[in-house]
Design an enzyme around this catalytic site. Structure first.
Site, mmCIF file in Angstrom:
data_model
loop_
_atom_site.group_PDB
_atom_site.id
_atom_site.type_symbol
_atom_site.label_atom_id
_atom_site.label_comp_id
_atom_site.label_asym_id
_atom_site.label_seq_id
_atom_site.Cartn_x
_atom_site.Cartn_y
_atom_site.Cartn_z
ATOM 1 N N LYS A 111 0.861 -1.189 0.000
ATOM 2 C CA LYS A 111 0.000 0.000 0.000
ATOM 3 C C LYS A 111 0.891 1.230 0.000
ATOM 4 O O LYS A 111 1.982 1.211 0.570
ATOM 5 C CB LYS A 111 -0.871 0.006 1.265
ATOM 6 C CG LYS A 111 -2.084 0.903 1.151
ATOM 7 C CD LYS A 111 -3.220 0.167 0.464
ATOM 8 C CE LYS A 111 -4.470 0.992 0.364
ATOM 9 N NZ LYS A 111 -5.606 0.195 -0.129
ATOM 10 N N GLY A 223 -25.265 3.842 1.039
ATOM 11 C CA GLY A 223 -24.189 4.385 0.194
ATOM 12 C C GLY A 223 -24.503 4.070 -1.252
ATOM 13 O O GLY A 223 -24.758 2.911 -1.603
ATOM 14 N N GLY A 225 -22.510 5.152 -3.976
ATOM 15 C CA GLY A 225 -21.354 5.589 -4.764
ATOM 16 C C GLY A 225 -20.944 4.464 -5.691
ATOM 17 O O GLY A 225 -21.763 3.656 -6.119
ATOM 18 N N ASN A 226 -19.650 4.398 -5.978
ATOM 19 C CA ASN A 226 -19.168 3.385 -6.916
ATOM 20 C C ASN A 226 -19.563 1.963 -6.497
ATOM 21 O O ASN A 226 -20.054 1.181 -7.302
ATOM 22 C CB ASN A 226 -17.640 3.525 -7.035
ATOM 23 C CG ASN A 226 -17.052 2.461 -7.924
ATOM 24 O OD1 ASN A 226 -16.600 1.427 -7.442
ATOM 25 N ND2 ASN A 226 -17.091 2.673 -9.230
ATOM 26 N N VAL A 227 -19.387 1.645 -5.229
ATOM 27 C CA VAL A 227 -19.650 0.272 -4.774
ATOM 28 C C VAL A 227 -21.154 0.018 -4.645
ATOM 29 O O VAL A 227 -21.688 -0.953 -5.197
ATOM 30 C CB VAL A 227 -18.938 0.001 -3.423
ATOM 31 C CG1 VAL A 227 -19.252 -1.402 -2.928
ATOM 32 C CG2 VAL A 227 -17.438 0.190 -3.567
ATOM 33 N N GLY A 228 -21.852 0.888 -3.918
ATOM 34 C CA GLY A 228 -23.270 0.658 -3.615
ATOM 35 C C GLY A 228 -24.155 0.618 -4.845
ATOM 36 O O GLY A 228 -25.039 -0.233 -4.966
HETATM 37 P P1 NAD Z 1 -17.854 6.683 -3.183
HETATM 38 O O1 NAD Z 1 -17.242 7.937 -2.697
HETATM 39 O O2 NAD Z 1 -18.019 6.457 -4.649
HETATM 40 O O3 NAD Z 1 -19.310 6.500 -2.529
HETATM 41 C C1 NAD Z 1 -19.572 6.608 -1.173
HETATM 42 C C2 NAD Z 1 -21.084 6.744 -0.987
HETATM 43 O O4 NAD Z 1 -21.381 6.768 0.400
HETATM 44 C C3 NAD Z 1 -21.656 8.033 -1.578
HETATM 45 O O5 NAD Z 1 -22.934 7.758 -2.132
HETATM 46 C C4 NAD Z 1 -21.822 8.931 -0.326
HETATM 47 O O6 NAD Z 1 -22.846 9.894 -0.485
HETATM 48 C C5 NAD Z 1 -22.191 7.915 0.701
HETATM 49 N N1 NAD Z 1 -21.930 8.343 2.081
HETATM 50 C C6 NAD Z 1 -20.886 9.071 2.560
HETATM 51 N N2 NAD Z 1 -21.055 9.268 3.888
HETATM 52 C C7 NAD Z 1 -22.201 8.646 4.228
HETATM 53 C C8 NAD Z 1 -22.893 8.491 5.440
HETATM 54 N N3 NAD Z 1 -22.450 9.046 6.567
HETATM 55 N N4 NAD Z 1 -24.041 7.769 5.433
HETATM 56 C C9 NAD Z 1 -24.503 7.226 4.290
HETATM 57 N N5 NAD Z 1 -23.901 7.350 3.102
HETATM 58 C C10 NAD Z 1 -22.757 8.049 3.086
HETATM 59 O O7 NAD Z 1 -16.993 5.519 -2.513
HETATM 60 P P2 NAD Z 1 -16.891 3.989 -2.948
HETATM 61 O O8 NAD Z 1 -15.742 3.808 -3.851
HETATM 62 O O9 NAD Z 1 -18.239 3.503 -3.335
HETATM 63 O O10 NAD Z 1 -16.463 3.328 -1.542
HETATM 64 C C11 NAD Z 1 -17.397 3.046 -0.520
HETATM 65 C C12 NAD Z 1 -16.753 2.139 0.481
HETATM 66 O O11 NAD Z 1 -16.296 0.961 -0.162
HETATM 67 C C13 NAD Z 1 -15.525 2.698 1.194
HETATM 68 O O12 NAD Z 1 -15.496 2.168 2.517
HETATM 69 C C14 NAD Z 1 -14.367 2.132 0.398
HETATM 70 O O13 NAD Z 1 -13.174 2.050 1.169
HETATM 71 C C15 NAD Z 1 -14.910 0.765 0.104
HETATM 72 N N6 NAD Z 1 -14.247 0.102 -1.035
HETATM 73 C C16 NAD Z 1 -14.283 0.639 -2.282
HETATM 74 C C17 NAD Z 1 -13.683 -0.034 -3.335
HETATM 75 C C18 NAD Z 1 -13.741 0.492 -4.752
HETATM 76 O O14 NAD Z 1 -13.250 -0.204 -5.658
HETATM 77 N N7 NAD Z 1 -14.367 1.634 -5.008
HETATM 78 C C19 NAD Z 1 -12.997 -1.245 -3.107
HETATM 79 C C20 NAD Z 1 -12.982 -1.778 -1.813
HETATM 80 C C21 NAD Z 1 -13.617 -1.085 -0.789
#
Ligand code: NAD
Length: 422
Positions: A111, A223, A225-228
């Site tokens: 990392k 959530g 975002g990308n994952v949800g």
């Molecule tokens: P992102 O920034 O694209 O999305 C995050 C989402 O969560 C957004 O919709 C945001 O509005 C929402 N959010 C933020 N604070 C919040 C709260 N207090 N309550 C409810 N919703 C809230 O991020 P992402 O890439 O989707 O990542 C989300 C999680 O997944 C993180 O913990 C990240 O470490 C983990 N993750 C992501 C990846 C990846 O490939 N993107 C891989 C492994 C783990």
């Protein structure tokens, strides 16, 4: 007493070591092996002087931690954040060792991080920072040595700069030096959906084992975002009913189901899901406690705690976010008969897709989206069942997370023994 190393007092590092020790106790690993595992093989610190647009020079510090390479080259993201510390980077690299081991891919754990607030830099300053950081660690990375990827506040453009800088240094196009590259530079379209797709896959497989399949089951996703969003999208494709989703502004709920493609449109156009019309507004706290079959926390850490765990009604939880469930809540849910598919298993779709990208780059091949997602489906489905079955057979009195750590660490230790390192 000798003074502590630069990472030893860091709370994130201490948490990683605590987890390691718990798993080591279950595996019966001797203390000297734990001592080997708790330190990174290499920790590089670099100085990154950047000429700012105002003519002054600002100095940033960056790190790359290479935790363990028993299973293959180090692999893990690079983050840009003003609060990055060497301890955090070492802890995250240790977690990558376990995640990659559990995913069954031929990678060790690494990392990187740069202590910077990227929002305060202009695009030109950010490019200079990225190129100089990568040039400074160039001797320590490489397609067979250490393969970075994006993390917090880094993205495919950052990977393009890293790739270009490294390729200039070595004198050829080193496609395999980073993953999650832009599609025009050997990346895969499917990388964008891969983490959410993997979270959906593990929820689907857990549902088959625990609640009789995914068809018609109700799902809440915290959530968007990308994952949800992609977890929700694929679960809906496979016949589940997504009844609630949320973002940082709040949540929406319709017991008859949400139209996920419509919610995506609303989120893209208005930056939040709450403007979706055909649903009731709920809070993020209410979403977690809804009467649903499956819950996907995909936002932030520590949202499922000992306070709300007793009220959670879902029977399957697949962790999209990193660390959404506290250890106390994990135990409560386990005792209630809830399966919590832990983050290191459920959200490994991104790194597994990175491995697919890297291996094809190295063969000079390309893949269609469909081929890439089919491969990811096969790999993650197999992994899920391998871990689930071993959990049920050997460690069923612990939460699935503990079993996942034990299985992951055991694989690394076996590789180290075979190589004669311990
Ligand atoms: P992102 O920034 O694209 O999305 C995050 C989402 O969560 C957004 O919709 C945001 O509005 C929402 N959010 C933020 N604070 C919040 C709260 N207090 N309550 C409810 N919703 C809230 O991020 P992402 O890439 O989707 O990542 C989300 C999680 O997944 C993180 O913990 C990240 O470490 C983990 N993750 C992501 C990846 C990846 O490939 N993107 C891989 C492994 C783990």
């Amino acid at each position: 007493m000798s003074s502590p190393l630069i990472y030893e007092n860091d709370p994130t590092y201490q948490m990683a070591v605590k987890q390691l020790k718990e798993a080591a106790a279950i595996l019966g690993l001797p203390d000297d092996v734990v001592e080997v595992l708790r330190h990174p093989e290499k920790l590089v610190q670099v100085k990154i002087p950047v000429r700012l647009d105002n003519g002054k020079i600002a100095v940033f510090l960056g790190w790359r931690s290479q935790h363990n390479s028993a299973l293959g080259p180090y692999k893990g993201g690079i983050r840009y954040h003003p609060s990055v510390t060497p301890g955090e980077v070492v802890a995250l690299s240790m977690w990558m060792t376990w995640k990659n081991s559990l995913a069954g891919i031929p990678y060790g754990g690494g990392k990187g991080g740069v202590r910077v607030d990227p929002k305060k830099l202009s695009p030109r300053e950010l490019e200079e920072l990225s190129r100089k950081y990568f040039a400074a660690i160039a001797k320590d990375v490489g397609p067979d040595v250490d393969i970075p990827a994006p993390d917090v506040y880094t993205n495919p453009q950052t990977m393009a700069w890293y790739f270009d800088e490294y390729s200039k240094i070595v004198g050829y196009n080193a496609w395999g030096v980073v993953t999650a590259k832009p599609v025009d530079l050997g990346g895969l379209h499917a990388r964008e959906v891969s983490t959410g797709f993997g979270v959906a896959l593990t929820a689907r497989e857990a549902a088959k084992k625990w609640i009789g399949g995914i068809e018609g089951k109700t799902v809440a996703v915290q959530g968007f975002g990308n994952v949800g969003r992609y977890a929700a999208y694929y679960l809906a494709q496979w016949g589940a009913k997504i009844v609630a989703v949320s973002d940082s502004k709040g949540g929406i709920y319709n017991p008859d189901g949400l139209n996920i493609e419509e919610v995506m449109k609303v989120k893209d156009e208005t930056r939040t899901v709450i403007n979706y019309k055909d649903a009731k507004r709920i809070s993020n706290e209410e979403l977690l406690e809804l009467d649903v079959d499956i819950l996907i926390p995909a936002a932030i850490e520590n949202v499922i705690t000992e306070k709300n765990a007793p009220r959670i009604k879902a029977k399957v939880i697949s962790e999209g976010a990193n660390g959404p469930t506290t250890p106390e809540a994990d135990r409560i849910l386990h005792d209630k008969g809830v399966v919590v598919v832990p983050d290191i298993l459920a959200n490994a779709g991104g790194v597994t897709m990175s491995w697919i990208e890297w291996s094809h780059n190295r063969m000079g091949c390309f893949l269609t989206d469909e081929e890439a997602l089919n491969r990811l489906d096969k790999i993650m489905t197999n992994n899920f069942h391998r871990v689930f079955d071993e959990w049920q057979k050997k460690y069923s009195n612990y939460p699935m997370r503990v079993a996942a750590y034990v299985i992951a660490i055991d694989r690394v230790v076996r590789a180290m023994k075979l190589r004669g390192w311990i």
